[in-house]
Design a protein around this motif. Structure first.
Motif, mmCIF file in Angstrom:
data_model
loop_
_atom_site.group_PDB
_atom_site.id
_atom_site.type_symbol
_atom_site.label_atom_id
_atom_site.label_comp_id
_atom_site.label_asym_id
_atom_site.label_seq_id
_atom_site.Cartn_x
_atom_site.Cartn_y
_atom_site.Cartn_z
ATOM 1 N N ARG A 226 0.851 -1.193 0.000
ATOM 2 C CA ARG A 226 0.000 0.000 0.000
ATOM 3 C C ARG A 226 0.885 1.241 0.000
ATOM 4 O O ARG A 226 1.844 1.323 0.762
ATOM 5 N N GLU A 227 0.551 2.180 -0.855
ATOM 6 C CA GLU A 227 1.309 3.428 -0.921
ATOM 7 C C GLU A 227 0.841 4.360 0.189
ATOM 8 O O GLU A 227 -0.356 4.589 0.352
ATOM 9 N N ILE A 228 1.793 4.886 0.958
ATOM 10 C CA ILE A 228 1.466 5.779 2.070
ATOM 11 C C ILE A 228 2.437 6.961 2.069
ATOM 12 O O ILE A 228 3.403 6.984 1.318
ATOM 13 N N TRP A 229 2.166 7.913 2.951
ATOM 14 C CA TRP A 229 3.033 9.076 3.128
ATOM 15 C C TRP A 229 3.402 9.194 4.609
ATOM 16 O O TRP A 229 2.562 8.969 5.496
ATOM 17 N N LEU A 230 4.652 9.532 4.870
ATOM 18 C CA LEU A 230 5.148 9.695 6.234
ATOM 19 C C LEU A 230 5.393 11.168 6.535
ATOM 20 O O LEU A 230 5.696 11.955 5.641
ATOM 21 N N GLU A 231 5.284 11.528 7.804
ATOM 22 C CA GLU A 231 5.602 12.899 8.203
ATOM 23 C C GLU A 231 7.067 13.210 7.888
ATOM 24 O O GLU A 231 7.945 12.371 8.107
#
Length: 356
Positions: A226-231
């Protein structure tokens, strides 16, 4: 440092099954190398990562590949009975979940196929003293964080023109600054684990709006990505969830992220498995290269003994390539030969004195 004497010392580290001392080596060599000569060897100019590169460079150049992996991790060589100094200090051990006394070091560990080599290292030196506000006790600390040392080891690998594609590490080095350095500055990819409570966004829009959730709350079917974004990370990463059974029968979960967005689940897990090699390396250093068996007292001799153990590991890796036997199998073979020789000598002495 006398090269011939150093070669004998590293052979001694591999061949020994107990404490490794200047007196011990001198006795093994029946005086051909004196106690004082070994002591001078260990107290000569301190060796560092650049010296290790000179030793390992020919073998690296023989096996290097742009598909290689670079693992970075720390370890502690326990020294419970050695006096404290800038090197021998109290360090937090993630393995024991407590502070242990010893020498902590970081290694950049290069892997291509069946060959794995330490190509750079750094010792944690706690040169600063401070007063702990909670306990009121005087403590030591290093002026550099382990993440700063992590970045330094990566720079050394690049400076030495070592080709690699992936950087692997455990959760303690999965900081945003490390991810950005690998992907943006080095133009490489990483595979790193995340803590269960690491905050992630499910889209670029969610990230912009500050909508983050703990990674452990996500529904992520087995075998999927799953493609996600991190801080604080300006690019998306792929996330997978590994579920496995621990040795004690308990259920374990690991979250892995990679900057290589085209990798499949199986590719990510297979690549990250290569990181286990650095754990085997730490074990081999301690069990097969006598890292923890030296009673050295000075910072210089402690540093040089660690360097000698690293060189002994490289020797074992060369032997592994020639014999197709692991470090542990080679050490076991040496132990068997030593026991057979000891038994033969005992039989000889018994016959000499007519003892049944």
């Amino acid at each position: 440092m006398n090269p011939e004497h150093f070669d004998l010392y590293t052979d001694y580290l591999i061949s020994s099954f107990g404490p490794v001392t200047a007196t011990g080596l001198s006795r093994v060599l029946e005086g051909d190398l004196s106690h004082d000569q070994v002591t001078r060897l260990l107290n000569s100019a301190p060796k560092n990562s650049a010296d290790l590169w000179k030793v390992v460079k020919p073998l690296v150049r023989a096996i290097e590949s742009p598909e290689g992996t670079l693992s970075i991790d720390d370890s502690i060589s326990e020294k419970p009975y050695t006096d404290e100094n800038d090197l021998i200090a109290w360090h937090w051990s993630h393995a024991f979940e407590r502070h242990v006394k010893g020498l902590e070091f970081l290694t950049a560990y290069y892997n291509v196929g069946d060959v794995s080599l330490p190509i750079a290292f750094d010792l944690v030196e706690k040169t600063e003293e401070y007063l702990d506000p909670k306990t009121g006790k005087l403590k030591r600390r290093s002026p550099l964080s382990k993440n700063q040392r992590y970045l330094m080891l990566l720079r050394i690998a690049v400076h030495n023109q070592i080709p690699f594609r992936y950087v692997l590490n455990d959760v303690w080095f999965a900081a945003a600054q490390n991810m950005k350095y690998v992907k943006i500055e080095l133009r490489k990819d990483f595979i790193m684990p995340l803590k269960r409570n690491r905050k992630v966004a499910l889209s670029a829009s969610d990230k912009q709006k500050g909508r983050f959730v703990a990674v452990e709350t996500l529904e992520l079917p087995a075998g999927t990505t799953r493609e996600i974004w991190l801080e604080d990370v300006p690019f998306p990463v792929l996330l997978i969830k590994q579920v496995f059974i621990n040795d004690d029968g308990s259920r374990g979960v690991r979250y892995l992220v990679t900057s290589a967005l085209t990798l499949a689940y199986d590719q990510i897990t297979k690549l990250f498995q290569k990181r286990w090699g650095i754990e085997v390396y730490h074990k081999s250093l301690k069990q097969n290269a006598s890292l923890e068996h030296s009673p050295t007292r000075t910072e210089t001799s402690q540093r040089n003994h660690l360097f000698a153990s690293l060189c002994a590991f490289v020797k074992l890796e060369r032997l592994k390539l020639k014999t197709r036997q692991s470090h542990f199998a080679l050490k076991s073979k040496l132990y068997l030969s030593a026991t057979q020789a000891a038994l033969a000598e005992l039989v000889k002495v018994k016959k000499q004195f007519a003892i049944a």
